[in-house]
Design a protein around this motif. Structure first.
Motif, PDB file in Angstrom:
ATOM      1  N   SER A  34       0.833  -1.216   0.000  1.00  0.00           N
ATOM      2  CA  SER A  34       0.000   0.000   0.000  1.00  0.00           C
ATOM      3  C   SER A  34       0.867   1.265   0.000  1.00  0.00           C
ATOM      4  O   SER A  34       0.448   2.311  -0.494  1.00  0.00           O
ATOM      5  CB  SER A  34      -0.963   0.004   1.188  1.00  0.00           C
ATOM      6  N   ARG A  39       3.288   6.450  -2.593  1.00  0.00           N
ATOM      7  CA  ARG A  39       4.495   6.892  -3.305  1.00  0.00           C
ATOM      8  C   ARG A  39       4.158   7.294  -4.746  1.00  0.00           C
ATOM      9  O   ARG A  39       4.747   8.230  -5.291  1.00  0.00           O
ATOM     10  CB  ARG A  39       5.546   5.764  -3.305  1.00  0.00           C
ATOM     11  N   SER A 104       5.298  11.030   3.267  1.00  0.00           N
ATOM     12  CA  SER A 104       4.520  11.038   4.511  1.00  0.00           C
ATOM     13  C   SER A 104       3.538  12.209   4.531  1.00  0.00           C
ATOM     14  O   SER A 104       2.389  12.065   4.948  1.00  0.00           O
ATOM     15  CB  SER A 104       5.427  11.105   5.735  1.00  0.00           C
ATOM     16  N   SER A 107       0.721  11.546   2.115  1.00  0.00           N
ATOM     17  CA  SER A 107      -0.203  10.498   2.586  1.00  0.00           C
ATOM     18  C   SER A 107      -1.090  10.986   3.731  1.00  0.00           C
ATOM     19  O   SER A 107      -2.031  10.301   4.114  1.00  0.00           O
ATOM     20  CB  SER A 107       0.576   9.251   3.013  1.00  0.00           C
ATOM     21  N   ARG A 113      -5.962   9.725   1.037  1.00  0.00           N
ATOM     22  CA  ARG A 113      -6.230   8.494   1.772  1.00  0.00           C
ATOM     23  C   ARG A 113      -7.544   7.858   1.326  1.00  0.00           C
ATOM     24  O   ARG A 113      -7.629   6.648   1.160  1.00  0.00           O
ATOM     25  CB  ARG A 113      -6.263   8.741   3.293  1.00  0.00           C
ATOM     26  N   ARG A 134       0.639   1.070   6.893  1.00  0.00           N
ATOM     27  CA  ARG A 134       0.669   1.709   8.207  1.00  0.00           C
ATOM     28  C   ARG A 134      -0.669   1.571   8.942  1.00  0.00           C
ATOM     29  O   ARG A 134      -0.720   1.626  10.166  1.00  0.00           O
ATOM     30  CB  ARG A 134       0.982   3.205   8.082  1.00  0.00           C
ATOM     31  N   ASP A 135      -1.760   1.450   8.166  1.00  0.00           N
ATOM     32  CA  ASP A 135      -3.094   1.430   8.783  1.00  0.00           C
ATOM     33  C   ASP A 135      -3.919   0.254   8.270  1.00  0.00           C
ATOM     34  O   ASP A 135      -5.135   0.313   8.239  1.00  0.00           O
ATOM     35  CB  ASP A 135      -3.835   2.741   8.456  1.00  0.00           C
ATOM     36  N   ARG A 184       9.951   9.972   8.929  1.00  0.00           N
ATOM     37  CA  ARG A 184       8.708   9.344   8.469  1.00  0.00           C
ATOM     38  C   ARG A 184       7.989   8.632   9.610  1.00  0.00           C
ATOM     39  O   ARG A 184       6.770   8.695   9.727  1.00  0.00           O
ATOM     40  CB  ARG A 184       8.988   8.370   7.329  1.00  0.00           C
ATOM     41  N   ASP A 188       4.303   9.585  10.411  1.00  0.00           N
ATOM     42  CA  ASP A 188       3.294   8.540  10.227  1.00  0.00           C
ATOM     43  C   ASP A 188       2.570   8.191  11.536  1.00  0.00           C
ATOM     44  O   ASP A 188       1.408   7.775  11.513  1.00  0.00           O
ATOM     45  CB  ASP A 188       3.922   7.265   9.631  1.00  0.00           C
ATOM     46  N   ARG A 191       0.231  11.760  12.535  1.00  0.00           N
ATOM     47  CA  ARG A 191      -0.752  12.445  11.698  1.00  0.00           C
ATOM     48  C   ARG A 191      -2.153  12.222  12.275  1.00  0.00           C
ATOM     49  O   ARG A 191      -2.392  11.269  13.032  1.00  0.00           O
ATOM     50  CB  ARG A 191      -0.665  11.969  10.237  1.00  0.00           C
TER      51      ARG A 191
HETATM   52  O1   DC Z   1       5.753   1.417   3.139  1.00  0.00           O
HETATM   53  P1   DC Z   1       6.431   2.646   2.539  1.00  0.00           P
HETATM   54  O2   DC Z   1       7.626   3.080   3.310  1.00  0.00           O
HETATM   55  O3   DC Z   1       6.709   2.489   1.089  1.00  0.00           O
HETATM   56  O4   DC Z   1       5.325   3.801   2.678  1.00  0.00           O
HETATM   57  C1   DC Z   1       5.573   5.118   2.246  1.00  0.00           C
HETATM   58  C2   DC Z   1       4.729   6.098   3.036  1.00  0.00           C
HETATM   59  O5   DC Z   1       3.354   5.966   2.686  1.00  0.00           O
HETATM   60  C3   DC Z   1       4.784   5.986   4.546  1.00  0.00           C
HETATM   61  O6   DC Z   1       5.849   6.725   5.083  1.00  0.00           O
HETATM   62  C4   DC Z   1       3.441   6.502   4.972  1.00  0.00           C
HETATM   63  C5   DC Z   1       2.534   6.229   3.805  1.00  0.00           C
HETATM   64  N1   DC Z   1       1.642   5.085   4.028  1.00  0.00           N
HETATM   65  C6   DC Z   1       0.464   5.308   4.679  1.00  0.00           C
HETATM   66  O7   DC Z   1       0.209   6.433   5.104  1.00  0.00           O
HETATM   67  N2   DC Z   1      -0.431   4.319   4.851  1.00  0.00           N
HETATM   68  C7   DC Z   1      -0.163   3.086   4.394  1.00  0.00           C
HETATM   69  N3   DC Z   1      -1.070   2.108   4.574  1.00  0.00           N
HETATM   70  C8   DC Z   1       1.049   2.825   3.734  1.00  0.00           C
HETATM   71  C9   DC Z   1       1.956   3.843   3.588  1.00  0.00           C
END
Ligand code: DC
Length: 231
Positions: A34, A39, A104, A107, A113, A134-135, A184, A188, A191
């Motif tokens: 995700s 990205r 970050s 996102s 989102r 992340r979520d 990040r 993350d 937020r």
């Molecule tokens: O997993 P990654 O490091 O490639 O994710 C990049 C950014 O995307 C991360 O710093 C925060 C955001 N992200 C998010 O907000 N929610 C998710 N489910 C996945 C990533």
């Protein structure tokens, strides 16, 4: 054995995607990264000149959302799914430092989102999926049968990401990579909307001292126990 949903959340560069890919391969499940979606939005905004000097106006990013079309294709050569932004394979560019430095903040935009979460839920509607982010366990798939929350020592994480970038021909400094990870993690977890938190029913996996094989073995055992108990 009926298919389950596996949600993997955790800090930056904890090896979430390595584990998710390996699990998906073993189980014959789909793997969805995700983070690659957030990205991709960031990359598109950079290419459009909307993100300048690490700053942007959120409304301008919201405005270009309808022109972003994401798709994913499995590459049998690398054994992983690759991200296509408006038909172009952007897998490599998504990992560039400039994308990592801005993703970050991008996102954290509500409209971004909403769009990404709708795509993620659609991809997972038939189960048989491993998604990392992340979520995922807290928000995207709160009913996932298995939730993992991954963490590892920041220096180990930095070293892993640094080595990965060197192998890809990039030349960051160790300190820049570390700063980006910590920044990040902070953004993350702080937020307003869907911050990174550990789901109450998640299993914590600290892989500071585990190699890939040990980690995979541990989680496969969890899955076997779980599927035996639900079937
Ligand atoms: O997993 P990654 O490091 O490639 O994710 C990049 C950014 O995307 C991360 O710093 C925060 C955001 N992200 C998010 O907000 N929610 C998710 N489910 C996945 C990533």
């Amino acid at each position: 054995m009926s298919k389950i949903t596996i949600a993997i959340d955790g800090y930056s560069s904890c090896g979430k995607s390595t584990l998710a890919k390996a699990l998906a391969g073993k189980l014959g499940y789909a793997y969805v990264d995700s983070g690659a979606m957030y990205r991709s939005v960031t990359l598109h905004a950079l290419r459009q000149g909307i993100i300048k000097d690490h700053g942007f106006i959120a409304e301008q990013i919201i405005k270009i959302l309808p022109e972003i079309n994401l798709s994913f294709k499995f590459n049998p050569g690398t054994g992983s799914s690759e991200t296509f932004l408006n038909g172009e394979n952007v897998e490599k560019e998504l990992r560039h430092m400039i994308v990592s430095e801005n993703v970050s903040k991008v996102s954290a935009i509500h409209e971004v989102r909403v769009k990404m979460i709708a795509i993620q839920r659609e991809l997972g509607k038939n189960k048989g999926i491993v998604m990392d982010g992340r979520d995922i366990g807290t928000n995207v798939f709160p009913d996932a049968e298995l939730k993992l929350f991954m963490t590892a020592d920041p220096d180990i994480r930095t070293q892993r990401r640094y080595d990965e970038m060197l192998a890809k021909g990039q030349h960051p400094t160790f300190l820049d990579v570390k700063k980006n990870l910590l920044d990040r993690d902070y953004e993350d977890t702080h937020r307003k909307e869907n911050p990174l938190t550990q789901a109450e029913d998640a299993i914590v996996l600290d892989n500071t001292e585990l190699n890939r094989e040990q980690q995979l073995e541990y989680v496969m055992k969890l899955i076997t126990d779980l599927t035996l108990s639900v079937n």
